[in-house]
Motif scaffolding. Structure first.
Motif, short mmCIF file in Angstrom:
data_model
loop_
_atom_site.label_atom_id
_atom_site.label_comp_id
_atom_site.label_asym_id
_atom_site.label_seq_id
_atom_site.Cartn_x
_atom_site.Cartn_y
_atom_site.Cartn_z
N GLY A 383 45.09 41.75 25.40
CA GLY A 383 43.73 42.21 25.60
C GLY A 383 42.93 41.43 26.62
N ASN A 384 43.58 40.53 27.38
CA ASN A 384 42.88 39.76 28.41
C ASN A 384 42.89 40.52 29.74
N VAL A 385 41.81 40.38 30.49
CA VAL A 385 41.73 41.06 31.80
C VAL A 385 42.80 40.53 32.74
N VAL A 386 43.45 41.44 33.44
CA VAL A 386 44.44 41.10 34.46
C VAL A 386 43.81 41.33 35.83
N SER A 387 43.81 40.31 36.68
CA SER A 387 43.30 40.47 38.03
C SER A 387 44.40 41.05 38.90
N ARG A 388 44.08 42.15 39.58
CA ARG A 388 45.09 42.81 40.41
C ARG A 388 44.68 42.88 41.86
N GLY A 389 43.86 41.95 42.31
CA GLY A 389 43.47 41.92 43.70
C GLY A 389 42.77 43.19 44.15
N LYS A 390 43.19 43.72 45.30
CA LYS A 390 42.54 44.90 45.86
C LYS A 390 42.74 46.15 45.00
N LEU A 391 43.83 46.17 44.24
CA LEU A 391 44.11 47.35 43.43
C LEU A 391 43.26 47.39 42.17
N PHE A 392 42.70 46.25 41.80
CA PHE A 392 41.95 46.21 40.54
C PHE A 392 40.64 46.96 40.69
N ARG A 393 40.37 47.86 39.75
CA ARG A 393 39.14 48.66 39.78
C ARG A 393 38.25 48.23 38.62
#
Length: 393
Positions: A383-393
């Motif tokens: 349940g932790n936020v995943v940072s996906r760089g440019k793809l992360f919305r």
């Protein structure tokens, strides 16, 4: 086994996932949640439970304690949640949602009880006098009286391996007497697990001996000790289709988990009240000697229906293929897809998951029913936020 109902009953969701994957907004090793269908499923469960006088705790470890799902469920009338362990309790609490039941399957380790009691859960299950004493000491330090459920079992329990524990019916009165001396605890009910299970012969959900045990324990505690039983909590394969049976037998509290995502075992043999609202997304990584390797990480298939051939649909044309998982003891870096496939082909699975047990990611999407789906966020299996760089919305 769960794939065909998903494809047939929720094609808008499937098509939305394909489009988002093509656009680069969804990646392999992702459990995707259809929030609109989850809202509808939760509303169906909530409304029927209210009509029958049942109280609902949402169980969400199987979707990785996803905060967007939590919010959708609350919006649909289910106000609090059950945590399978203390880590799950932390996630639910940190996200700002209400804890209904902790200690459901996993007791609090030493030193954690104080933290859990401070979260103000409605009830806490205890398996032993020692754990009750630890909980009482924690409640004393905070200055509250913690409501508890006694986990009970009878002569021939039906525990899953690693789920054993609780108070034997023949000893529950003696144990309850001792617990009643702990002034910062209040016994309000009983629970056990699993209280209902899918019966392959009957092709239906049936009450188990654990359901009988909680009913007997409630009678004993009320009759011999005068304890007011407020909860007869009967988790296990809870869904809208089972609520009438539960109410008729005397249950008061239910804990739907897979009911929220439409992946209960009953859904493999009939159309349930809830619609399938989760899938596992991956893609073909590479070929070796003509065999497709599909990215893994989340390929733990809940064996609630026993062992069965796993299938997936591959490519934009959704061609059905058989899938092999790596042998027990290996790491699911990949699975194997049989038949003609190409590198980069999308692969969609429709099995019953236990996300918290995996390295899978979770993405919540909304708007699939309107043909305008968007990704609300990416999260890990806890349940932790995943940072996906440019793809992360």
């Amino acid at each position: 086994m769960f794939l065909k109902p998903l494809l047939r009953r929720n094609p808008d969701f499937v098509n939305s996932v394909l489009q988002l994957h093509t656009a680069g907004e969804l990646e392999a090793n992702t459990y995707v949640l259809d929030l609109q269908k989850i809202r509808e499923n939760a509303a169906i469960i909530s409304a029927k439970a209210k009509k029958l006088g049942l109280h609902v705790y949402g169980m969400t470890k199987q979707v990785g304690y996803n905060p967007h799902l939590h919010q959708a469920v609350v919006e649909s009338g289910i106000e609090s949640f059950v945590a399978v362990d203390w880590m799950g309790a932390r996630q639910i609490h940190m996200q700002g949602f209400k804890l209904g039941h902790v200690g459901h399957l996993v007791q609090a380790p030493r030193g954690v009880a104080l933290e859990l009691v401070s979260m103000q859960p409605e009830v806490f299950s205890v398996f032993s006098l020692k754990k009750a004493q630890e909980l009482n000491e924690a409640a004393k330090q905070i200055g509250v009286q913690q409501s508890i459920l006694l986990r009970v079992y009878g002569e021939q329990p039906l525990f899953y391996p690693g789920h054993e524990g609780g108070f034997f019916l023949g000893e529950v009165i003696e144990a309850a007497r001792e617990i009643m001396k702990l002034t910062y605890l209040r016994i309000v009910g009983v629970t056990s697990f699993p209280c209902l299970l899918f019966d392959s012969k009957a092709q239906d959900i049936q009450p188990t001996v654990h359901f009988d045990a909680v009913l007997e324990a409630a009678c004993l505690l009320q009759g011999q000790l005068g304890i007011k039983i407020e909860q007869i909590n009967v988790p296990g394969t809870n869904s809208a289709d089972m609520l009438e049976l539960i109410a008729k037998r005397g249950g008061t509290h239910v804990e739907p988990g897979h009911g929220l995502t439409g992946t209960t075992p009953l859904g493999t043999v009939k159309d349930t009240a809830e619609t399938p609202a989760i899938l596992y997304l991956s893609e073909i990584s590479h070929l070796h000697e003509g065999r497709g390797h599909v990215f893994g990480g989340g390929l733990y298939v809940d064996p609630v229906r026993g062992s069965y051939p796993l299938r997936a649909v591959v490519g934009e044309q959704l061609v059905e293929r058989s899938v092999e998982l790596i042998p027990t003891g290996g790491i699911d870096y990949y699975g194997y897809v049989n038949g003609e496939v190409n590198e980069g082909d999308v692969v969609l699975f429709g099995f019953r998951p236990q996300v918290f047990f995996t390295r899978g990611q979770v993405a919540a999407i909304d708007g699939a029913d309107r043909g305008a789906a968007s990704v609300l966020g990416y999260f890990d299996a806890q349940g932790n936020v995943v940072s996906r760089g440019k793809l992360f919305r």
